[in-house]
Design a protein around this motif. Structure first.
Motif, short mmCIF file in Angstrom:
data_model
loop_
_atom_site.label_atom_id
_atom_site.label_comp_id
_atom_site.label_asym_id
_atom_site.label_seq_id
_atom_site.Cartn_x
_atom_site.Cartn_y
_atom_site.Cartn_z
N ASN A 45 0.83 -1.19 0.00
CA ASN A 45 0.00 0.00 0.00
C ASN A 45 0.88 1.26 0.00
O ASN A 45 1.78 1.39 0.82
CB ASN A 45 -0.90 0.00 1.25
CG ASN A 45 -1.98 1.06 1.19
OD1 ASN A 45 -1.73 2.20 0.82
ND2 ASN A 45 -3.17 0.68 1.58
N GLN A 46 0.57 2.18 -0.92
CA GLN A 46 1.37 3.39 -1.04
C GLN A 46 1.21 4.34 0.14
O GLN A 46 2.00 5.27 0.30
CB GLN A 46 1.02 4.12 -2.35
CG GLN A 46 1.35 3.33 -3.59
CD GLN A 46 1.08 4.09 -4.86
OE1 GLN A 46 0.87 5.31 -4.85
NE2 GLN A 46 1.07 3.40 -5.99
N ASP A 47 0.20 4.13 0.96
CA ASP A 47 -0.01 5.00 2.13
C ASP A 47 0.85 4.61 3.33
O ASP A 47 0.88 5.34 4.33
CB ASP A 47 -1.48 4.97 2.54
CG ASP A 47 -2.39 5.64 1.52
OD1 ASP A 47 -1.90 6.55 0.81
OD2 ASP A 47 -3.56 5.25 1.41
N TYR A 51 6.60 2.63 2.46
CA TYR A 51 6.55 2.96 1.03
C TYR A 51 7.03 4.40 0.82
O TYR A 51 7.84 4.67 -0.08
CB TYR A 51 5.12 2.79 0.50
CG TYR A 51 5.00 2.99 -1.00
CD1 TYR A 51 4.91 1.90 -1.86
CD2 TYR A 51 4.97 4.28 -1.55
CE1 TYR A 51 4.80 2.08 -3.23
CE2 TYR A 51 4.87 4.46 -2.92
CZ TYR A 51 4.78 3.36 -3.75
OH TYR A 51 4.69 3.55 -5.11
N LYS A 52 6.53 5.31 1.65
CA LYS A 52 6.92 6.71 1.51
C LYS A 52 8.41 6.90 1.78
O LYS A 52 9.08 7.70 1.10
CB LYS A 52 6.09 7.57 2.47
CG LYS A 52 4.60 7.58 2.12
CD LYS A 52 3.79 8.32 3.17
CE LYS A 52 2.31 8.28 2.85
NZ LYS A 52 1.49 8.95 3.90
N LYS A 55 10.35 5.60 -1.32
CA LYS A 55 10.23 6.59 -2.39
C LYS A 55 11.17 7.77 -2.14
O LYS A 55 11.84 8.25 -3.06
CB LYS A 55 8.78 7.05 -2.49
CG LYS A 55 8.49 7.96 -3.67
CD LYS A 55 7.01 8.28 -3.75
CE LYS A 55 6.73 9.21 -4.92
NZ LYS A 55 5.28 9.54 -5.03
N PHE A 66 5.25 0.18 -8.51
CA PHE A 66 4.84 -0.58 -7.33
C PHE A 66 6.05 -1.10 -6.58
O PHE A 66 7.14 -1.20 -7.13
CB PHE A 66 3.92 -1.76 -7.70
CG PHE A 66 4.57 -2.84 -8.53
CD1 PHE A 66 5.39 -3.81 -7.95
CD2 PHE A 66 4.35 -2.90 -9.90
CE1 PHE A 66 5.98 -4.80 -8.70
CE2 PHE A 66 4.95 -3.89 -10.67
CZ PHE A 66 5.75 -4.84 -10.08
#
Length: 214
Positions: A45-47, A51-52, A55, A66
């Motif tokens: 999940n990008q949230d 993940y953040k 990135k 992804f």
């Protein structure tokens, strides 16, 4: 909208990780890539904070399609039972300073530019990464980066780093391969904590072999 089936690209990773299973759709520049994940892998999940963080660590010249990892790990992370992934694969679009576009000169030129690429001094790169990930309470050190193998169709790099954050202080490897698909620069990555040297060498060998068919 064009459909691009990037089976050869992702197939390099699947040689390392197992059989094909669910497909993931990723769109770059109105081109849709249908990519089959290894069995029992799920998209993160990008949230999520991790993940953040990932990135941010890669910077603004990498646009993530992804991040995927074993489903039990993505679920545990999303539920807050773990704070990081010890292994993942990622599919990305490559740009320059946040600008993403088509590369019109062809794969041969793109790959040879990638092979000849010289990064800024690693201490400067390391400092830049640390500025970006500081809000996540993380820090990297002992960054290493080198070209592992290449052909006229791809370039494969290996980055090594010590990563301190998310409840651990670990060595990590990031294998990255870049090529041009439908005039779009793309990258495929395999991240692993505490890499075993023998397994890393075998992974590089398999990834290079698979990439030679691009």
């Amino acid at each position: 909208m064009k459909k691009v089936f990037a089976s050869k690209l992702i197939g390099a990773v699947l040689l390392l990780l197992g059989c094909r299973a669910d497909a993931v759709e990723t769109t770059f520049l109105n081109n849709t890539f249908n990519i089959s994940l290894p069995e029992n892998y799920c998209v993160l999940n990008q949230d999520t904070n991790y993940y953040k963080f990932t990135k941010a660590a890669f910077g603004n010249s990498v646009n993530f399609g992804f991040i995927a990892a074993p489903c039990m790990d993505t679920k545990a992370l999303e539920q807050g039972n773990i704070r990081r992934l010890s292994h993942y694969i990622a599919f990305t679009q490559i740009g320059i300073d946040g600008n993403y576009g088509y590369f019109k000169l062809g794969r041969f030129v793109y790959v040879n530019l990638a092979k000849a690429f010289k990064s800024a001094p690693l201490d400067r790169v390391e400092n830049s990464v640390n500025r970006r990930i500081a809000p996540f309470g993380a820090k990297v050190s002992n960054l290493g980066y080198k070209l592992q193998s290449a052909s006229d169709s791809y370039a494969l790099f290996l980055a090594t780093v010590n990563l301190n954050g998310f409840g651990a202080n670990k060595k990590a490897n990031l294998l990255g391969i870049t090529t041009l698909v439908q005039e779009i620069p793309v990258g495929l990555y395999v991240f692993d904590e505490d890499p075993n040297e023998t397994k890393t060498k075998e992974a590089i060998k398999l990834l290079s072999k698979a990439a030679s068919s691009f």
